[in-house]
Design a protein around this motif. Structure first.
Motif: not given
Length: 435
Positions: A181, A290-293
């Motif tokens: 990611h 956390d979707k971003k990490s």
């Protein structure tokens, strides 16, 4: 002429010993010779083999027989020596005249053997150690030249390391970027910056928020050669524009503390290092997602692999303190990682040591003056902090949400920063709090 009656001994019986039934005088008779026959041969004088510790008469130890002692059967000594001889005619009998006799049993020299074994072991371990050092030293990436940093402050007591976690995606495939990611942004930025002070009064880890609002001093570009004017910006901008040299210059300018060594590791290297030590045990304070990490962890103690560890230290959204909480998680994890990497279970196990060293050194960028011993000292210092022999803190903050032309930034508490840097420079016990 007088004659001796047959079988009579008269008054000379002591001269010849026992009487005889022969009419001939005693002096005319020869003593019978007892001969040994070859093994297996017949004859009236065959005798069974003698044990090596008995004389030919079977009753006296061979050592006594060789000294000429009579046996206790009233036998006689012919003068022959039945011990070890020098050989000669008819000396084939090992127990007879001239025979070599049994070899003495020599005690084994265990002390000498043990000494030889220990010396061999020491030489072997020394050879392995030298070979490992040469191999590891060849992998160390001494790429940062701190001599290019301008207007440096004077040195203090102890040693100061700047540890940088960058978002460099160097060497990563598209599959790796998706798995970790990381995204596909070009260039490199800092995801974490930690100032590690190693001294006699305890070691201190101070996190520098990447959004810290600082003065970026005038600097001559390392590649372009052009003069960059001074200005206000976020700390991360110094690294993005001119890399490690300007980042070190900016930190030294704003803190007055000289950086002795620089160490940087990217995304892929960090994940590989964690996997190399077999994962890192850590206590997650709360459920994290956390979707971003890509972080998705439950509260409690658990072992994180490389992918999970990278997500854990990168998460900034969803945390109450935002980037400040993230820096705390980064310090917590780095200390746990150093503790695992420097543990006897890793150092004494070649199946863990070499993968760990290989993964770490292949991806660790350091300054040109940093040796393997310095790398070792850095890891052991972080380990000591995790063990309670030191302090972990953020740079003292006065305003975590300062409005600037570059967006929201973090403002330092300069009075506390000055006191903290003075204590570190003089290697004094840190009394400043980051709250």
């Amino acid at each position: 002429m007088s004659e001796w009656p047959q079988g009579s001994t008269g008054d000379r019986s002591g001269r010849y010993g026992r009487g005889s039934g022969s009419p001939d005088p005693e002096g005319a008779r020869a003593m019978p010779q007892v001969r040994r026959a070859a093994p297996g041969a017949g004859g009236p004088y065959n005798e069974p083999p003698l044990p090596p510790d008995l004389s030919p008469h079977g009753t006296i130890p061979r050592q006594q027989a060789s000294q000429g002692y009579d046996d206790d059967d009233g036998g006689y000594n012919t003068g022959q020596v039945y011990g070890r001889g020098n050989g000669g005619p008819g000396g084939g009998d090992p127990y007879g005249p001239g025979g070599p006799g049994p070899r003495p049993v020599r005690p084994k020299n265990w002390k000498r053997r043990i000494t030889i074994g220990l010396v061999t072991l020491v030489v072997l371990l020394l050879a392995i150690g030298i070979g490992t050092y040469i191999w590891a030293d060849s992998k160390l990436r001494n790429e940062v030249d701190l001599s290019k940093v301008e207007d440096r402050p004077g040195g203090g007591k102890g040693t100061n390391y700047l540890i940088v976690g960058s978002d460099s995606r160097e060497g990563m495939s598209d599959e790796d970027k998706k798995k970790l990611h990381t995204g596909s942004a070009e260039g490199r930025r800092t995801d974490s910056m930690i100032l590690l002070h190693v001294g006699e009064n305890g070691n201190t880890m101070v996190s520098l928020p990447r959004d810290s609002w600082v003065t970026i001093p005038a600097f001559t570009g390392s590649e372009s050669g052009r003069r960059i004017p001074a200005g206000q910006n976020k700390l991360n901008a110094s690294f993005s524009s001119e890399g490690p040299s300007l980042l070190v210059r900016t930190i030294e300018y704003n803190t007055g503390l000289k950086i002795d060594h620089y160490a940087e590791i990217g995304f892929d290297g960090f994940a590989s290092l964690v996997d190399g030590v077999g994962g890192v045990d850590i206590d997650i304070p709360q459920d994290m997602k956390d979707k971003k990490s890509g972080n998705d962890l439950k509260k409690g103690k658990q072992t994180l692999n490389g992918q999970q560890a990278l997500a854990f230290v990168r998460q900034r959204y969803g945390l109450a303190g935002g980037d400040l909480d993230r820096t705390k998680n980064q310090q917590k994890f780095l200390s746990a990682l150093a503790n695992k990497a420097a543990s006897p279970g890793t150092v004494m196990n070649p199946f863990k040591l070499y993968p760990t060293m290989g993964a770490g050194l292949d991806n660790l960028v350091v300054d040109k003056d940093m040796s393997l011993w310095d790398v070792k000292d850095m890891f052991f210092a972080m380990k000591s902090v995790s063990g309670g022999d030191g302090k972990q803190m953020n740079m003292p903050i006065s305003n975590p949400g300062l409005a600037t032309s570059k967006g929201s930034a973090v403002q330092w508490d300069m009075a506390k920063v000055k006191q903290l840097m003075g204590e570190l420079k003089n290697d004094e016990t840190v009394t400043v709090s980051s709250n």
